[in-house]
Design a protein around this motif. Structure first.
Motif, short mmCIF file in Angstrom:
data_model
loop_
_atom_site.label_atom_id
_atom_site.label_comp_id
_atom_site.label_asym_id
_atom_site.label_seq_id
_atom_site.Cartn_x
_atom_site.Cartn_y
_atom_site.Cartn_z
N THR A 1 2.61 11.39 -10.49
CA THR A 1 2.05 12.75 -10.51
C THR A 1 3.15 13.78 -10.73
O THR A 1 2.99 14.73 -11.51
N ILE A 2 4.28 13.59 -10.07
CA ILE A 2 5.40 14.51 -10.23
C ILE A 2 5.93 14.44 -11.67
O ILE A 2 6.20 15.47 -12.29
N ILE A 3 6.04 13.23 -12.20
CA ILE A 3 6.50 13.08 -13.59
C ILE A 3 5.56 13.81 -14.54
O ILE A 3 6.00 14.54 -15.44
N ASP A 4 4.25 13.62 -14.33
CA ASP A 4 3.28 14.31 -15.19
C ASP A 4 3.43 15.82 -15.08
O ASP A 4 3.37 16.53 -16.08
N SER A 5 3.62 16.30 -13.86
CA SER A 5 3.78 17.75 -13.65
C SER A 5 5.01 18.28 -14.38
O SER A 5 4.98 19.36 -14.97
N ILE A 6 6.08 17.51 -14.33
CA ILE A 6 7.31 17.94 -15.00
C ILE A 6 7.11 17.92 -16.51
O ILE A 6 7.52 18.85 -17.23
N GLU A 7 6.45 16.87 -17.01
CA GLU A 7 6.25 16.76 -18.45
C GLU A 7 5.26 17.79 -18.99
O GLU A 7 5.31 18.13 -20.17
N GLU A 8 4.39 18.29 -18.14
CA GLU A 8 3.40 19.29 -18.55
C GLU A 8 3.95 20.71 -18.48
O GLU A 8 3.18 21.66 -18.37
N ARG A 9 5.23 20.85 -18.55
CA ARG A 9 5.86 22.17 -18.47
C ARG A 9 5.34 23.06 -19.59
O ARG A 9 5.33 22.68 -20.76
N PRO A 10 4.85 24.22 -19.21
CA PRO A 10 4.36 25.15 -20.24
C PRO A 10 5.48 25.51 -21.23
O PRO A 10 6.65 25.56 -20.87
N GLU A 11 5.05 25.73 -22.45
CA GLU A 11 5.97 26.10 -23.53
C GLU A 11 6.81 27.31 -23.11
O GLU A 11 6.28 28.31 -22.63
N ARG B 1 7.43 25.43 -9.87
CA ARG B 1 6.01 25.16 -10.09
C ARG B 1 5.62 23.77 -9.58
O ARG B 1 4.61 23.60 -8.88
N VAL B 2 6.45 22.77 -9.90
CA VAL B 2 6.18 21.40 -9.46
C VAL B 2 6.25 21.29 -7.94
O VAL B 2 5.38 20.68 -7.31
N LEU B 3 7.26 21.91 -7.35
CA LEU B 3 7.40 21.88 -5.89
C LEU B 3 6.21 22.57 -5.21
O LEU B 3 5.74 22.11 -4.16
N ALA B 4 5.73 23.64 -5.79
CA ALA B 4 4.56 24.32 -5.22
C ALA B 4 3.35 23.40 -5.25
O ALA B 4 2.57 23.35 -4.30
N ARG B 5 3.19 22.64 -6.34
CA ARG B 5 2.07 21.67 -6.43
C ARG B 5 2.19 20.61 -5.36
O ARG B 5 1.22 20.21 -4.74
N ILE B 6 3.42 20.13 -5.16
CA ILE B 6 3.65 19.08 -4.16
C ILE B 6 3.30 19.59 -2.77
O ILE B 6 2.68 18.89 -1.97
N ARG B 7 3.67 20.83 -2.49
CA ARG B 7 3.37 21.44 -1.18
C ARG B 7 1.91 21.84 -1.05
O ARG B 7 1.47 22.22 0.03
N GLY B 8 1.17 21.76 -2.14
CA GLY B 8 -0.25 22.12 -2.11
C GLY B 8 -0.52 23.59 -2.29
O GLY B 8 -1.59 24.07 -2.04
N GLN C 1 0.83 -1.20 0.00
CA GLN C 1 0.00 0.00 0.00
C GLN C 1 0.87 1.26 0.00
O GLN C 1 0.63 2.19 -0.76
N ARG C 2 1.92 1.26 0.84
CA ARG C 2 2.83 2.42 0.87
C ARG C 2 3.54 2.57 -0.46
O ARG C 2 3.71 3.69 -0.96
N LEU C 3 3.97 1.47 -1.05
CA LEU C 3 4.65 1.54 -2.34
C LEU C 3 3.72 2.05 -3.43
O LEU C 3 4.14 2.84 -4.29
N ALA C 4 2.46 1.64 -3.40
CA ALA C 4 1.49 2.13 -4.39
C ALA C 4 1.28 3.63 -4.24
O ALA C 4 1.19 4.36 -5.24
N GLN C 5 1.23 4.11 -3.00
CA GLN C 5 1.08 5.55 -2.76
C GLN C 5 2.32 6.30 -3.25
O GLN C 5 2.20 7.35 -3.89
N ASN C 6 3.51 5.75 -2.97
CA ASN C 6 4.74 6.38 -3.44
C ASN C 6 4.79 6.43 -4.95
O ASN C 6 5.18 7.43 -5.55
N LYS C 7 4.39 5.33 -5.59
CA LYS C 7 4.38 5.27 -7.05
C LYS C 7 3.43 6.31 -7.62
O LYS C 7 3.78 7.03 -8.57
N ALA C 8 2.23 6.41 -7.05
CA ALA C 8 1.25 7.38 -7.54
C ALA C 8 1.79 8.80 -7.40
O ALA C 8 1.63 9.63 -8.31
#
Length: 137
Positions: free
Chosen positions: A107-117, A127-134, A96-103
């Motif tokens: 999410t972080i990978i998606d955030s990085i890949e969605e970098r605005p042009e 921007r990604v760190l701000a999302r992680i911190r909420g 369960q912990r590993l599944a949460q870590n993977k998710a």
């Protein structure tokens, strides 16, 4: 059987066999007058149990508590089952912990890949760190 034969038949190095003996995981070892160790035939089965238990995630201390001790009464059946069920519960919690870590990582990978042009990497990292911190990006 001598340590060399036991090592060959078990696939374990003699140093590991001596370690298991010193740790109390394998017993019944007798010393000959020349100092050579002689292991009983059931040591091979004990080594298989140790290997399987380690692969299942048991620590050597947990294995020591589960192994039958030839000098004492055998472990109660219920105690063995309870230990195995506890290990299954630990594995479930770990999964369960590993599944949460993977998710979270996905999410972080998606955030990085969605970098605005045109956004620089350092700005995107903020921007990604701000999302992680909420925080609002």
């Amino acid at each position: 059987m001598k340590i060399g034969e036991l090592a060959r038949r078990s696939g374990l190095p003699p140093s590991r066999l001596r370690f298991y003996e010193a740790s109390g995981l394998i017993g019944g070892v007798q010393r000959q007058a020349n100092g050579y160790r002689t292991y009983p035939a059931q040591t091979l089965q004990t080594l298989e149990i140790i290997g399987c238990a380690q692969q299942a995630g048991f620590s050597l201390e947990e294995i020591r508590r589960l192994l039958p001790n030839p000098d004492q009464q055998p472990r109660p059946h219920d105690e063995l089952l309870a230990s195995l069920r506890r290990k299954v519960a630990e594995i479930d919690a770990l999964q369960q912990r590993l599944a949460q870590n993977k998710a979270q990582l996905l999410t972080i990978i998606d955030s990085i890949e969605e970098r605005p042009e045109g956004m620089q990497c350092t700005e995107n990292a903020e921007r990604v760190l701000a999302r992680i911190r909420g925080e609002s990006p």
